[in-house]
Design a protein around this motif. Structure first.
Motif, PDB file in Angstrom:
ATOM      1  N   GLY A 158       0.808  -1.213   0.000  1.00 31.29           N
ATOM      2  CA  GLY A 158       0.000   0.000   0.000  1.00 31.29           C
ATOM      3  C   GLY A 158       0.837   1.257   0.000  1.00 31.29           C
ATOM      4  N   THR A 159       2.158   1.123  -0.202  1.00 29.35           N
ATOM      5  CA  THR A 159       3.006   2.311  -0.160  1.00 29.35           C
ATOM      6  C   THR A 159       3.734   2.514  -1.480  1.00 29.35           C
ATOM      7  OG1 THR A 159       4.831   1.025   0.773  1.00 29.35           O
ATOM      8  CG2 THR A 159       3.378   2.152   2.323  1.00 29.35           C
ATOM      9  N   PRO A 206     -12.925   5.953  -6.447  1.00 34.33           N
ATOM     10  CA  PRO A 206     -13.112   4.542  -6.078  1.00 34.33           C
ATOM     11  C   PRO A 206     -12.581   3.571  -7.121  1.00 34.33           C
ATOM     12  CG  PRO A 206     -15.114   5.799  -5.662  1.00 34.33           C
ATOM     13  CD  PRO A 206     -14.197   6.702  -6.432  1.00 34.33           C
ATOM     14  N   GLN A 207     -12.630   3.962  -8.416  1.00 34.34           N
ATOM     15  CA  GLN A 207     -12.188   3.068  -9.477  1.00 34.34           C
ATOM     16  C   GLN A 207     -11.013   3.663 -10.230  1.00 34.34           C
ATOM     17  OE1 GLN A 207     -15.847   2.152 -11.738  1.00 34.34           O
ATOM     18  NE2 GLN A 207     -15.601   0.066 -10.952  1.00 34.34           N
ATOM     19  N   GLU A 221     -11.074  -1.745  -8.864  1.00 27.80           N
ATOM     20  CA  GLU A 221     -11.158  -1.019  -7.606  1.00 27.80           C
ATOM     21  C   GLU A 221      -9.807  -0.385  -7.277  1.00 27.80           C
ATOM     22  OE1 GLU A 221     -13.988  -0.554  -5.903  1.00 27.80           O
ATOM     23  OE2 GLU A 221     -14.969  -1.658  -7.528  1.00 27.80           O
ATOM     24  N   LYS A 222      -9.870   0.789  -6.682  1.00 29.25           N
ATOM     25  CA  LYS A 222      -8.633   1.506  -6.342  1.00 29.25           C
ATOM     26  C   LYS A 222      -7.695   0.641  -5.507  1.00 29.25           C
ATOM     27  CE  LYS A 222      -9.210   4.723  -3.300  1.00 29.25           C
ATOM     28  NZ  LYS A 222      -8.543   4.116  -2.120  1.00 29.25           N
ATOM     29  N   GLU A 223      -8.261  -0.145  -4.579  1.00 29.47           N
ATOM     30  CA  GLU A 223      -7.441  -0.969  -3.703  1.00 29.47           C
ATOM     31  C   GLU A 223      -6.738  -2.088  -4.449  1.00 29.47           C
ATOM     32  OE1 GLU A 223     -10.546  -0.113  -3.191  1.00 29.47           O
ATOM     33  OE2 GLU A 223     -10.341   1.285  -1.498  1.00 29.47           O
ATOM     34  N   GLU A 224      -7.257  -2.483  -5.618  1.00 35.84           N
ATOM     35  CA  GLU A 224      -6.656  -3.569  -6.395  1.00 35.84           C
ATOM     36  C   GLU A 224      -5.535  -3.084  -7.307  1.00 35.84           C
ATOM     37  OE1 GLU A 224     -10.280  -6.558  -7.349  1.00 35.84           O
ATOM     38  OE2 GLU A 224     -10.405  -4.609  -8.322  1.00 35.84           O
ATOM     39  N   GLU A 229      -2.714  -1.200  -7.205  1.00 35.77           N
ATOM     40  CA  GLU A 229      -1.277  -1.293  -6.957  1.00 35.77           C
ATOM     41  C   GLU A 229      -0.744  -2.694  -7.189  1.00 35.77           C
ATOM     42  OE1 GLU A 229      -0.070   2.242  -3.866  1.00 35.77           O
ATOM     43  OE2 GLU A 229      -0.555   0.287  -3.035  1.00 35.77           O
ATOM     44  N   LYS A 269      -5.168 -11.838  -6.733  1.00 44.10           N
ATOM     45  CA  LYS A 269      -5.959 -12.344  -5.612  1.00 44.10           C
ATOM     46  C   LYS A 269      -5.090 -13.175  -4.673  1.00 44.10           C
ATOM     47  CE  LYS A 269     -10.483 -12.424  -7.904  1.00 44.10           C
ATOM     48  NZ  LYS A 269     -11.600 -13.293  -8.364  1.00 44.10           N
ATOM     49  N   THR A 303      -2.620 -10.826  -2.825  1.00 40.86           N
ATOM     50  CA  THR A 303      -3.282 -10.073  -1.755  1.00 40.86           C
ATOM     51  C   THR A 303      -3.582 -10.966  -0.562  1.00 40.86           C
ATOM     52  OG1 THR A 303      -4.282  -8.620  -3.416  1.00 40.86           O
ATOM     53  CG2 THR A 303      -5.240  -8.594  -1.213  1.00 40.86           C
ATOM     54  N   LYS A 337      -2.221 -10.471   3.310  1.00 39.81           N
ATOM     55  CA  LYS A 337      -3.084 -10.421   4.480  1.00 39.81           C
ATOM     56  C   LYS A 337      -2.679 -11.492   5.492  1.00 39.81           C
ATOM     57  CE  LYS A 337      -7.121  -8.485   2.151  1.00 39.81           C
ATOM     58  NZ  LYS A 337      -8.536  -8.711   1.737  1.00 39.81           N
TER      59      LYS A 337
END
Length: 254
Positions: A76-77, A90-91, A152-155, A157, A189, A192, A196
């Motif tokens: 995330g950095t 968001p996208q 999605e923005k979170e995907e 990177e 997937k 990620t 986690k």
């Protein structure tokens, strides 16, 4: 702090593009206009400009930040490639390089958003929302192989990170080189999920639960009971062996 993201430019921008972005932002956030908050922002802009405009400093910064990007614990950095124009949404746009045929349609229609990676012969996003929504939509719809996706923005990177050629393990004199996942979405997937899991392992592994005196006594008693049962089991087996061989009743060993 990501200097490229701060200036709103991509990592492969030339000196003229960096200078133009810097001057535009300095005017926009001048303390006379934006106040104290603008003053602090312009200080960060100055720092980024000093580094990226010096070839030696920029090379050193790219090397360092690249090393930080592959440390999965810092997820995330800055794993990705593209920067953002304006506020985060968001996208985001993502080009599947495995499907891209290098037609340049997206670059032709929205040149501020897309760019060509001439080394790999494929397009990619350099600035999210670098063009207006109409140009971006035309680029997406004109792609002949549908290799441009809204994600999605979170995907973003992780997808962009995995789309970059990564070192491949070699065995002996064979293997090595570089590779890109055949299905980047499935790989993302799994990637990620791994991140986690590492974060959870790190979190729960660091936690220590203090044992109460009663719990310590119960654990000690249970351990002794298990050891005692093991001893008696072995002893009974020895008695049975001797009794069978010598014809002596097992009660004589008691």
């Amino acid at each position: 702090m990501n200097y490229y993201e701060l200036l709103g430019v991509s990592a492969d921008s030339n000196a003229q593009e960096i200078k133009a972005a810097y001057r535009m932002l300095q005017k926009k956030f001048h303390p006379d206009i934006a106040g104290q908050e603008g003053h602090e922002y312009t200080l960060r802009l100055n720092e980024a400009y000093r580094v990226l405009m010096r070839e030696d400093r920029r090379k050193q910064y790219d090397t360092y930040s690249g090393g930080m990007r592959v440390r999965f614990g810092n997820f995330g950095t800055g794993l990705g490639y593209s920067s953002w124009n304006g506020p985060l949404r968001p996208q985001a746009l993502f080009v599947d390089g495995n499907a891209c045929i290098g037609c340049r349609e997206c670059v032709h229609n929205a040149s501020n958003t897309f760019t060509m990676d001439d080394t790999l012969g494929r397009a990619r996003v350099k600035v999210q929302y670098g063009d207006n929504d109409q140009k971006i939509q035309v680029s997406v719809e004109s792609c002949p192989v549908n290799c441009i996706y809204w994600v999605e923005k979170e995907e973003l990177e992780v997808l962009e990170y995995l789309m970059q050629p990564l070192p491949k393990k070699g065995y002996g004199v064979f293997g090595g080189g570089w590779e890109i996942p055949a299905n980047v979405f499935m790989a993302a997937k799994a990637f990620t999920k791994q991140l986690k899991r590492q974060e959870q392992d790190k979190k729960y592994g660091a936690e220590t639960v203090e044992e109460t005196p009663a719990q310590a006594e119960a654990r000690a008693n249970a351990t002794m009971k298990i050891q005692r049962e093991k001893f008696y089991g072995v002893w009974n087996w020895v008695k049975q062996v001797f009794s069978d061989r010598l014809g002596i009743p097992t009660t004589s060993f008691s």
